[in-house]
Design a protein around this motif. Structure first.
Motif, PDB file in Angstrom:
ATOM      1  N   ASP A  35      46.391  39.002  41.776  1.00  0.00           N
ATOM      2  CA  ASP A  35      46.111  40.444  41.828  1.00  0.00           C
ATOM      3  C   ASP A  35      45.045  40.810  40.792  1.00  0.00           C
ATOM      4  OD1 ASP A  35      48.065  40.540  43.764  1.00  0.00           O
ATOM      5  OD2 ASP A  35      49.598  41.440  42.471  1.00  0.00           O
ATOM      6  N   ALA A  36      45.160  40.247  39.601  1.00  0.00           N
ATOM      7  CA  ALA A  36      44.170  40.551  38.552  1.00  0.00           C
ATOM      8  C   ALA A  36      42.774  40.114  38.992  1.00  0.00           C
ATOM      9  CB  ALA A  36      44.568  39.855  37.245  1.00  0.00           C
ATOM     10  N   CYS A  37      42.712  38.978  39.682  1.00  0.00           N
ATOM     11  CA  CYS A  37      41.402  38.447  40.102  1.00  0.00           C
ATOM     12  C   CYS A  37      40.731  39.306  41.163  1.00  0.00           C
ATOM     13  CB  CYS A  37      41.551  37.013  40.609  1.00  0.00           C
ATOM     14  SG  CYS A  37      41.812  35.821  39.278  1.00  0.00           S
ATOM     15  N   THR A  38      41.481  40.199  41.792  1.00  0.00           N
ATOM     16  CA  THR A  38      40.845  41.099  42.766  1.00  0.00           C
ATOM     17  C   THR A  38      40.061  42.201  42.055  1.00  0.00           C
ATOM     18  OG1 THR A  38      42.732  42.606  42.936  1.00  0.00           O
ATOM     19  CG2 THR A  38      42.703  40.713  44.447  1.00  0.00           C
ATOM     20  N   ARG A  39      40.330  42.397  40.755  1.00  0.00           N
ATOM     21  CA  ARG A  39      39.596  43.443  40.011  1.00  0.00           C
ATOM     22  C   ARG A  39      38.246  42.887  39.571  1.00  0.00           C
ATOM     23  NH1 ARG A  39      44.334  43.864  36.605  1.00  0.00           N
ATOM     24  NH2 ARG A  39      42.934  43.348  34.899  1.00  0.00           N
ATOM     25  N   PRO A  40      37.144  43.565  39.915  1.00  0.00           N
ATOM     26  CA  PRO A  40      35.820  43.038  39.573  1.00  0.00           C
ATOM     27  C   PRO A  40      35.647  42.818  38.075  1.00  0.00           C
ATOM     28  CG  PRO A  40      35.640  44.949  41.036  1.00  0.00           C
ATOM     29  CD  PRO A  40      37.077  44.825  40.673  1.00  0.00           C
ATOM     30  N   ASP A  41      36.292  43.664  37.250  1.00  0.00           N
ATOM     31  CA  ASP A  41      36.112  43.530  35.802  1.00  0.00           C
ATOM     32  C   ASP A  41      36.919  42.374  35.213  1.00  0.00           C
ATOM     33  OD1 ASP A  41      38.537  44.797  36.308  1.00  0.00           O
ATOM     34  OD2 ASP A  41      38.513  45.869  34.390  1.00  0.00           O
ATOM     35  N   PHE A  42      37.784  41.749  35.998  1.00  0.00           N
ATOM     36  CA  PHE A  42      38.584  40.643  35.460  1.00  0.00           C
ATOM     37  C   PHE A  42      37.713  39.415  35.224  1.00  0.00           C
ATOM     38  CE2 PHE A  42      41.816  37.206  35.644  1.00  0.00           C
ATOM     39  CZ  PHE A  42      42.630  37.657  34.616  1.00  0.00           C
ATOM     40  N   ILE A 188      57.572  41.193  32.097  1.00  0.00           N
ATOM     41  CA  ILE A 188      56.634  41.222  30.963  1.00  0.00           C
ATOM     42  C   ILE A 188      55.593  40.110  31.111  1.00  0.00           C
ATOM     43  CG2 ILE A 188      56.443  41.120  28.451  1.00  0.00           C
ATOM     44  CD1 ILE A 188      57.965  43.571  29.543  1.00  0.00           C
ATOM     45  N   GLU A 189      56.022  38.917  31.525  1.00  0.00           N
ATOM     46  CA  GLU A 189      55.069  37.805  31.710  1.00  0.00           C
ATOM     47  C   GLU A 189      53.995  38.163  32.741  1.00  0.00           C
ATOM     48  OE1 GLU A 189      58.315  34.730  32.365  1.00  0.00           O
ATOM     49  OE2 GLU A 189      56.837  33.537  31.261  1.00  0.00           O
ATOM     50  N   ARG A 190      54.399  38.872  33.773  1.00  0.00           N
ATOM     51  CA  ARG A 190      53.431  39.195  34.838  1.00  0.00           C
ATOM     52  C   ARG A 190      52.328  40.128  34.337  1.00  0.00           C
ATOM     53  NH1 ARG A 190      58.175  38.507  38.313  1.00  0.00           N
ATOM     54  NH2 ARG A 190      58.795  40.699  38.204  1.00  0.00           N
ATOM     55  N   ALA A 191      52.577  40.842  33.260  1.00  0.00           N
ATOM     56  CA  ALA A 191      51.510  41.647  32.651  1.00  0.00           C
ATOM     57  C   ALA A 191      50.796  40.848  31.556  1.00  0.00           C
ATOM     58  CB  ALA A 191      52.108  42.920  32.064  1.00  0.00           C
ATOM     59  N   LEU A 192      51.560  40.131  30.748  1.00  0.00           N
ATOM     60  CA  LEU A 192      50.979  39.489  29.560  1.00  0.00           C
ATOM     61  C   LEU A 192      50.063  38.316  29.916  1.00  0.00           C
ATOM     62  CD1 LEU A 192      51.102  39.751  26.448  1.00  0.00           C
ATOM     63  CD2 LEU A 192      52.862  37.966  26.462  1.00  0.00           C
ATOM     64  N   VAL A 193      50.416  37.555  30.942  1.00  0.00           N
ATOM     65  CA  VAL A 193      49.592  36.376  31.269  1.00  0.00           C
ATOM     66  C   VAL A 193      48.200  36.786  31.754  1.00  0.00           C
ATOM     67  CG1 VAL A 193      49.392  34.336  32.746  1.00  0.00           C
ATOM     68  CG2 VAL A 193      51.585  34.865  31.645  1.00  0.00           C
ATOM     69  N   PRO A 194      48.091  37.673  32.762  1.00  0.00           N
ATOM     70  CA  PRO A 194      46.722  38.071  33.164  1.00  0.00           C
ATOM     71  C   PRO A 194      45.978  38.765  32.039  1.00  0.00           C
ATOM     72  CG  PRO A 194      48.337  38.773  34.806  1.00  0.00           C
ATOM     73  CD  PRO A 194      49.111  38.266  33.635  1.00  0.00           C
ATOM     74  N   ASP A 195      46.670  39.580  31.272  1.00  0.00           N
ATOM     75  CA  ASP A 195      46.017  40.293  30.174  1.00  0.00           C
ATOM     76  C   ASP A 195      45.429  39.302  29.159  1.00  0.00           C
ATOM     77  OD1 ASP A 195      45.483  42.704  28.675  1.00  0.00           O
ATOM     78  OD2 ASP A 195      47.029  42.026  27.286  1.00  0.00           O
ATOM     79  N   THR A 196      46.207  38.288  28.816  1.00  0.00           N
ATOM     80  CA  THR A 196      45.761  37.299  27.819  1.00  0.00           C
ATOM     81  C   THR A 196      44.624  36.441  28.371  1.00  0.00           C
ATOM     82  OG1 THR A 196      48.022  37.224  26.962  1.00  0.00           O
ATOM     83  CG2 THR A 196      46.553  35.411  26.333  1.00  0.00           C
ATOM     84  N   VAL A 197      44.786  35.980  29.593  1.00  0.00           N
ATOM     85  CA  VAL A 197      43.751  35.136  30.202  1.00  0.00           C
ATOM     86  C   VAL A 197      42.449  35.920  30.347  1.00  0.00           C
ATOM     87  CG1 VAL A 197      43.103  33.991  32.374  1.00  0.00           C
ATOM     88  CG2 VAL A 197      45.376  33.603  31.368  1.00  0.00           C
ATOM     89  N   GLY A 198      42.555  37.166  30.783  1.00  0.00           N
ATOM     90  CA  GLY A 198      41.358  37.987  30.944  1.00  0.00           C
ATOM     91  C   GLY A 198      40.629  38.172  29.624  1.00  0.00           C
ATOM     92  N   LYS A 199      41.386  38.438  28.552  1.00  0.00           N
ATOM     93  CA  LYS A 199      40.759  38.612  27.232  1.00  0.00           C
ATOM     94  C   LYS A 199      40.095  37.318  26.774  1.00  0.00           C
ATOM     95  CE  LYS A 199      43.522  42.211  25.117  1.00  0.00           C
ATOM     96  NZ  LYS A 199      44.879  42.329  24.619  1.00  0.00           N
ATOM     97  N   MET A 200      40.773  36.186  27.000  1.00  0.00           N
ATOM     98  CA  MET A 200      40.179  34.901  26.602  1.00  0.00           C
ATOM     99  C   MET A 200      38.839  34.687  27.289  1.00  0.00           C
ATOM    100  SD  MET A 200      43.580  32.514  26.817  1.00  0.00           S
ATOM    101  CE  MET A 200      42.842  30.974  26.255  1.00  0.00           C
ATOM    102  N   LEU A 201      38.812  34.988  28.584  1.00  0.00           N
ATOM    103  CA  LEU A 201      37.586  34.730  29.342  1.00  0.00           C
ATOM    104  C   LEU A 201      36.478  35.697  28.971  1.00  0.00           C
ATOM    105  CD1 LEU A 201      39.220  34.010  32.799  1.00  0.00           C
ATOM    106  CD2 LEU A 201      38.265  32.345  31.192  1.00  0.00           C
ATOM    107  N   ARG A 202      36.837  36.937  28.709  1.00  0.00           N
ATOM    108  CA  ARG A 202      35.806  37.943  28.403  1.00  0.00           C
ATOM    109  C   ARG A 202      35.319  37.828  26.961  1.00  0.00           C
ATOM    110  NH1 ARG A 202      39.348  40.941  31.453  1.00  0.00           N
ATOM    111  NH2 ARG A 202      40.394  41.729  29.613  1.00  0.00           N
TER     112      ARG A 202
END
Ligand code: GRF
Length: 215
Positions: A35-42, A188-202
């Protein structure tokens, strides 16, 4: 600056980083990443999903989304090293920038870490270093803790022992059993994992001793 295994990116990885997700179960955290990957800003896409067993809901989710999948059960190989080599090769074919273990119930081995070390992320349903291992929710309840949670970590050669990327707390209720507590942790994991991965990549990340800085 010390890093683990291969050097992680010093600069933020720009758009469309390649994620490979390893799974063993229902795949609700995989779904959160999809779901996170569908967001262009991810800025990332999932290039493949790999499982260690047949019949997982996670692989079905990936197939329904048109994501390439592979399944490599340990029992199909003469020994653990052979499985680890096959897993490494299967993942390498997809040239991932990050590998995410999202409910992957196997320890990766030396060959895998030689290839991907420093860029393998795992999520664990406890506040590490408390309660590592496969039964962390049960163990936390048995210990009588009042607060537990989840930890997103970089994978090293130990059992849930790598540097901590992010953590979040979940209160334990008096009437919790293993299932109810795990389900609240997974929310909580379903929010924290995409949030953390997205920050790492950006923003990129660095590791000094055990301490991770993102950005
Ligand atoms: C998560 O709690 C993860 O931390 C643990 O297994 C669960 C995976 O859930 N290792 P799902 O398969 O993503 O729904």
């Amino acid at each position: 600056m010390q890093s683990h295994g291969n050097q992680p990116p010093k600069e933020p990885t720009v758009s469309q980083s390649r994620l490979l997700v390893l799974v063993s179960g229902a795949g609700s955290i995989l779904q959160a990443l999809m779901d996170a990957c569908t967001r262009p800003d991810f800025g990332a896409r999932i290039v493949a999903v790999g499982a260690d067993r047949d019949g997982t809901g996670a692989v079905v989710r990936a197939q329904q989304a048109g994501i390439p999948t592979f399944v490599l059960p340990v029992r199909d190989f003469p020994d653990r090293a052979g499985w680890d080599k096959a897993l490494t090769q299967a993942c390498a074919e997809f040239r991932p920038d990050l590998v995410i273990a999202a409910g992957f119930l196997k320890l990766v081995g030396a060959e895998f870490l030689a290839e991907f070390g420093g860029r393998v992320v795992n999520t664990h349903p406890a506040l590490l270093p408390s309660f590592p291992g496969l039964h962390s929710v049960r163990d936390a309840l048995a210990h009588g803790v009042k607060v537990t949670g989840c930890s997103v970590i970089l994978v090293d050669s130990g059992v849930d022992s790598g540097p901590i990327l992010a953590q979040a707390a979940v209160p334990v209720r008096d009437d919790d059993d293993e299932h109810s507590l795990h389900e609240r942790i997974k929310v909580i994991e379903r929010a924290l994992v995409p949030d953390t991965v997205g920050k790492m990549l950006r923003e990129g990340w660095s590791v000094r001793d055990r301490t991770v800085r993102i950005g």
